[in-house]
Motif scaffolding. Sequence first.
Motif, PDB file in Angstrom:
ATOM      1  N   CYS A 130      54.584  44.642  22.310  1.00 43.01           N
ATOM      2  CA  CYS A 130      54.037  43.369  21.845  1.00 43.01           C
ATOM      3  C   CYS A 130      53.511  43.264  20.475  1.00 43.01           C
ATOM      4  CB  CYS A 130      52.712  43.074  22.733  1.00 43.01           C
ATOM      5  SG  CYS A 130      51.497  44.241  23.297  1.00 43.01           S
ATOM      6  N   GLU A 131      53.197  42.204  19.794  1.00 42.36           N
ATOM      7  CA  GLU A 131      52.842  42.146  18.483  1.00 42.36           C
ATOM      8  C   GLU A 131      51.704  42.845  18.138  1.00 42.36           C
ATOM      9  OE1 GLU A 131      54.569  39.595  16.282  1.00 42.36           O
ATOM     10  OE2 GLU A 131      53.987  40.971  14.658  1.00 42.36           O
ATOM     11  N   THR A 173      54.705  37.563  20.728  1.00 42.41           N
ATOM     12  CA  THR A 173      55.518  36.763  19.929  1.00 42.41           C
ATOM     13  C   THR A 173      56.834  36.346  20.319  1.00 42.41           C
ATOM     14  OG1 THR A 173      54.139  37.416  17.947  1.00 42.41           O
ATOM     15  CG2 THR A 173      56.499  36.101  17.601  1.00 42.41           C
ATOM     16  N   HIS A 199      57.760  40.954  19.015  1.00 42.68           N
ATOM     17  CA  HIS A 199      57.009  41.051  17.942  1.00 42.68           C
ATOM     18  C   HIS A 199      58.097  40.438  16.766  1.00 42.68           C
ATOM     19  CE1 HIS A 199      59.252  44.534  16.986  1.00 42.68           C
ATOM     20  NE2 HIS A 199      58.964  45.065  18.428  1.00 42.68           N
TER      21      HIS A 199
END
Length: 467
Positions: A346-347, A357, A21
């Motif tokens: 994760c993002e 990302t 992220h």
Amino acid sequence: MKTPLYNSLRDYGNKVQYRMHMPGHKSLEELYKTTGFHKEMLNLDLTEIEGVDSLFHPRSSLLEAQEIAANLYGAKESIFLVNGASIGIMASIMAVVGEGEELIIPRNAHRSVFNALLLAGVKPIYIMPEIDFDTGVAMGINPLEIERALTENPKAKGVLIAHPNFYGFCSDIEAIAKIVHKYDKVLIVDEACGSHFKFHKELPISGIEVGADLIVHGTHKNLPALTQSGILHIYSNRVDEKKLKHYLMMLQSSSPSYILLASLEIALKIVEEKGIDLFNSLFENISLLKESFKKIKGVKCLDNNLIGKYSIAGYDFSKVVINFQQLNLRGYEVEAILRDRYGIQCELSDPANILITFTIADSREVFSKVLAAIEEIATEAEIINDKGCLTEGPWHLPQLVYTPKEAENKGWQEIDISHAKGRVSAETLSSFPPGMPIIRAGERVDERVLELLKAYRDVKNIKVIIE
Ligand SMILES: Cc1ncc(COP(=O)(O)O)c(C=O)c1O
């Protein structure tokens, strides 16, 4: 004294080894090592003072740094930001559109756009993005929709478009720029997630390359600059620069952080000097990863295979959207498993997908960790071939009764949703996916709004304007 915040940040670092992220630097000291920037933070923590120039009236070092950035990006002028891309977007809107005037925006615009409309008393003219009803994700904007909005609203001052959207998908910005300028209107490009586009041929073209008037970058997202750094690029003469700078000064801190400003300059130096190699290797690693994903049963990558559909003209390869709909797993669940079991954050996630990302700060190890984790998760999961529709299409635009500012200034009451039909909402209720408001403050609740609220939100009460 206890330091709960500081502790939480340190704990995060212990729990999450793989930051998929933003910010783009991913805490990788290696990137900064030629400058030593990361070791000098306290020493560099200055704000406007004799000798280090002024953000709002740059004359020396900052002016030169901004000129270097403008040359690098091909802008007429580049202005550094310390309050994120949000502030560049807000100042741009306020410089272009005044009280009671109209701006054409996508219905799923970032909240900074809506905040600016509210502050400035602007009337939004919405255009709908296309939606991929299989995955629930909002995709591109059809340029013809923009043309339609411009012909139906000839007094609109301009168009704002997100490029890319949050999942990395890009509309045909070249066609959009041509249309907007054919009507002699201003095009503002929210390129918050696209400050890296310029640095690799496989990345989509930037709004700067197609002659957009104002382009806003959130450099902390995809480049190795610190959180909240950004750039506002001016490309044309259509915008009143004095007004723009006035709003930037009004909206930003009077003590801008020079650590942020310097990190921005250092990030640009890194990509200018080593960007080709860094982005080449990022592209290679991601391509290999995506090839490997194809071999995993039940896992699907939303990718440039979507180009040409849903008005998508480009895709940011560094964003990897993985769809788990054929497995008995929700995106939210995968996000939690990745974090708790594998130390990978994760993002974002939604019911069907996760978004990862990658940036130039990611090492080869990160790619193999992500692949191994997804492989294991998919092997343990059950294939259910759920192709069920996640989005209760068609989406819907309710009647706008009051501008966001007018709605803000009205009194409201909370009522049972069963009595809401025909009333004007005093609040905004959204659904994710597709990441779009079902109703915004100032819009009339109708039958379709009630259906969508029922499908997505299980709302019992709603705030409505007292009329
Ligand atoms: C499309 C888009 N525009 C604007 C912003 C705001 O950027 P910032 O967080 O730098 O203020 C974001 C943030 O995620 C975004 O995704």
